[in-house]
Enzyme design. Structure first.
Site, PDB file in Angstrom:
ATOM      1  N   SER A 263       0.834  -1.196   0.000  1.00  0.00           N
ATOM      2  CA  SER A 263       0.000   0.000   0.000  1.00  0.00           C
ATOM      3  C   SER A 263       0.869   1.246   0.000  1.00  0.00           C
ATOM      4  O   SER A 263       2.058   1.188   0.305  1.00  0.00           O
ATOM      5  CB  SER A 263      -0.916   0.003   1.218  1.00  0.00           C
ATOM      6  OG  SER A 263      -0.135   0.298   2.355  1.00  0.00           O
ATOM      7  N   LYS A 264       0.210   2.338  -0.330  1.00  0.00           N
ATOM      8  CA  LYS A 264       0.916   3.616  -0.424  1.00  0.00           C
ATOM      9  C   LYS A 264       1.619   3.975   0.878  1.00  0.00           C
ATOM     10  O   LYS A 264       2.717   4.489   0.875  1.00  0.00           O
ATOM     11  CB  LYS A 264      -0.095   4.721  -0.753  1.00  0.00           C
ATOM     12  CG  LYS A 264      -0.284   4.917  -2.230  1.00  0.00           C
ATOM     13  CD  LYS A 264      -1.139   6.137  -2.473  1.00  0.00           C
ATOM     14  CE  LYS A 264      -1.929   5.962  -3.758  1.00  0.00           C
ATOM     15  NZ  LYS A 264      -3.181   6.667  -3.776  1.00  0.00           N
ATOM     16  N   ARG A 265       0.942   3.662   1.959  1.00  0.00           N
ATOM     17  CA  ARG A 265       1.485   4.052   3.256  1.00  0.00           C
ATOM     18  C   ARG A 265       2.857   3.437   3.518  1.00  0.00           C
ATOM     19  O   ARG A 265       3.687   3.986   4.196  1.00  0.00           O
ATOM     20  CB  ARG A 265       0.531   3.620   4.379  1.00  0.00           C
ATOM     21  CG  ARG A 265      -0.551   4.626   4.655  1.00  0.00           C
ATOM     22  CD  ARG A 265      -1.431   4.144   5.787  1.00  0.00           C
ATOM     23  NE  ARG A 265      -2.099   2.884   5.460  1.00  0.00           N
ATOM     24  CZ  ARG A 265      -1.884   1.752   6.083  1.00  0.00           C
ATOM     25  NH1 ARG A 265      -1.048   1.691   7.089  1.00  0.00           N
ATOM     26  NH2 ARG A 265      -2.532   0.662   5.721  1.00  0.00           N
ATOM     27  N   LYS A 266       3.062   2.256   2.941  1.00  0.00           N
ATOM     28  CA  LYS A 266       4.300   1.521   3.260  1.00  0.00           C
ATOM     29  C   LYS A 266       5.423   1.782   2.269  1.00  0.00           C
ATOM     30  O   LYS A 266       6.236   0.914   2.001  1.00  0.00           O
ATOM     31  CB  LYS A 266       3.987   0.038   3.321  1.00  0.00           C
ATOM     32  CG  LYS A 266       3.034  -0.337   4.423  1.00  0.00           C
ATOM     33  CD  LYS A 266       2.786  -1.819   4.401  1.00  0.00           C
ATOM     34  CE  LYS A 266       1.738  -2.232   5.413  1.00  0.00           C
ATOM     35  NZ  LYS A 266       1.249  -3.569   5.158  1.00  0.00           N
ATOM     36  N   GLY A 267       5.454   2.923   1.652  1.00  0.00           N
ATOM     37  CA  GLY A 267       6.548   3.215   0.731  1.00  0.00           C
ATOM     38  C   GLY A 267       6.035   3.403  -0.674  1.00  0.00           C
ATOM     39  O   GLY A 267       4.842   3.373  -0.918  1.00  0.00           O
TER      40      GLY A 267
END
Ligand code: GLU
Length: 444
Positions: free
Chosen positions: A226-230
């Site tokens: 996901s976007k949150r993780k990089g």
């Protein structure tokens, strides 16, 4: 005739999972000499971002993906309306005035039957009348498995909103039919929508295409990527210095495998080798080391000139260097870089004198520096051969250990222990700058 489509919504930066869907859909069609269609699903105007359509086209272009036909759903509103009204007339849909309170928004927790379904309203949003007790099933051509739902778990989905815009469910079914799509390929997260679509196919009397749901790409730390993780956006990864060729190769092998163990594919090779039996059932993990490996492979295959211009686009400081120095640096680090953005780290010492940490030096460093200074100062022919010869002679004459001496030199010139070959670097830096740095290291 095999006809596939890529149907992104222009809602922001493309994720690598979407890009993968495009590659697979393209290869599936082109392997059979079929058509690949680009359809922009822009019916949710609230989520649309400015320039989103051009960005999608531009990105596909970067990877060499060309489409045979192009559609914008927002230009086809009258088509969807006609189909939705037909469903009401046939008793498979109903008008509803409480659009905002959709069962889906209740997270499937409350009754999945809409309160308006039997009110006989004559206007409002149009919702699907899901049958009470029916088995809805299909065989997924990616998962190679039959998937069954019982209609009580399917909600009365909105098909046409009261503003006349269709929802995804209606537009996707109508379009896949009208555009004669033979194979629908989409991400796994769309699977819960499929029973709604299957009912629509049935009520419209449409032939059901082959439908396949692709695996999720997983984060190495667990869960979905996901976007949150990089960085998972295609633009983000390109910006980091991954080459389109490498990203393509990496992405197609995240969820599909050839019959042999071949690893390197360009687009036309992938099209040739494509076989839908190669879709893997288990979720691939986003393996950045593997991506780096692919990138290294393609960087090594590039001409020095092309790589040089990639470096230029990553580094204004590098671009300011003398043209021939740039090319020499490019050749020097070509075998070592993983990403084109590495230029900023690997070559920084060429445009910025380092701050030398004395703790990195070995015991004899002052002697080394003194001898290095004298040797460099005395060199008349500023070329690799002479520099090498003279420095090695000094090492021998002074009884130094070769590795130890050159490490002192390396640290003094670059500030680091791991760098491109030091003699080649010195040539590029020039005699004067080399002497200045040696002097500075001495007095630091
Ligand atoms: N518009 C959907 C998306 O953004 C398409 C899903 C499908 O291919 O059916 O992914």
């Amino acid at each position: 005739m095999v006809r596939t489509r890529f149907a992104p919504s222009p809602t922001g930066s493309m994720h690598i999972g979407n890009l993968r869907t495009a590659f697979y859909a393209y290869a599936l069609a082109k392997h059979e000499k079929g058509d690949f269609i680009l359809r922009i699903e822009d019916t949710d105007k609230k989520r649309e971002v400015l320039g989103g359509v051009d960005d999608i086209k531009d990105l596909l272009g970067i990877f060499g993906i060309e489409w045979d036909e192009f559609y914008l759903q927002s230009e086809r509103l009258s088509v969807y309306k006609k189909f939705a009204e037909k469903l009401v007339a046939d008793g498979h849909a109903f008008y509803c005035r409480c659009e905002a309170k959709n069962a889906k928004e209740d997270g499937f927790s409350t009754s999945l039957r809409d309160v308006c379904r039997d009110k006989g309203l004559k206007s409002g949003a149009i919702k699907l009348r899901v049958p009470d007790n029916e088995e809805i099933k299909f065989t997924d051509f990616v998962l190679r498995d039959e998937i069954i739902w019982h209609s009580p778990v399917v909600f009365d989905a909105t098909l046409l909103k009261s503003d006349g815009f269709p929802t995804y469910h209606l537009a996707v079914v109508v379009d896949d039919h009208e555009m004669k799509i033979s194979h629908v390929l989409r991400g796994h997260d769309w699977l819960p929508s499929t029973p709604i679509h299957l009912l629509l196919y049935k009520y419209f009397g449409f032939e059901i295409p082959e439908i396949g749901h692709l695996t999720d790409i997983l984060d190495p730390e667990g869960g979905k990527l996901s976007k949150r993780k990089g960085s998972t956006s295609v633009r983000g990864l390109l910006g980091e210095g991954y080459l389109p060729e490498a990203l393509f190769n990496f992405v197609i092998l995240s969820g599909w495998a050839p019959k042999d163990n071949r690893e390197l594919f360009n687009l036309s090779e992938f099209v040739k080798a494509f076989d839908s039996d190669g879709f893997q059932k288990s979720n691939p993990v986003f393996n950045r080391e593997k991506l780096d490996w692919f990138n290294g492979q393609y960087i090594r295959q590039m001409s020095d000139e092309d790589l040089n211009s990639k470096f230029q686009s990553q580094s204004p400081q590098f671009t300011k260097l003398d043209q021939s120095d740039q090319l020499s640096i490019t050749k020097l680090i070509k075998d070592r870089v993983k990403k084109t953005s590495d230029i900023n780290e690997f070559a920084k010492f060429f445009w910025e004198a380092p701050v030398v940490d004395k703790n990195l030096f070995s015991e004899k460093y002052t002697e080394h520096l003194e001898v290095a200074q004298d040797t460099i100062l005395a060199i008349e022919q500023w070329n690799n051969e002479t520099i090498n010869e003279q420095l090695l002679k000094s090492v021998k004459d002074n009884g130094f250990k070769t590795g130890d001496f050159f490490m002192t030199l390396r640290i003094a010139i670059t500030g680091q222990k791991f760098t491109p070959p030091i003699n080649d670097s010195i040539i590029i830096l020039g005699q004067e700058e080399t002497l200045t740095r040696l002097q500075k290291a001495f007095s630091s």
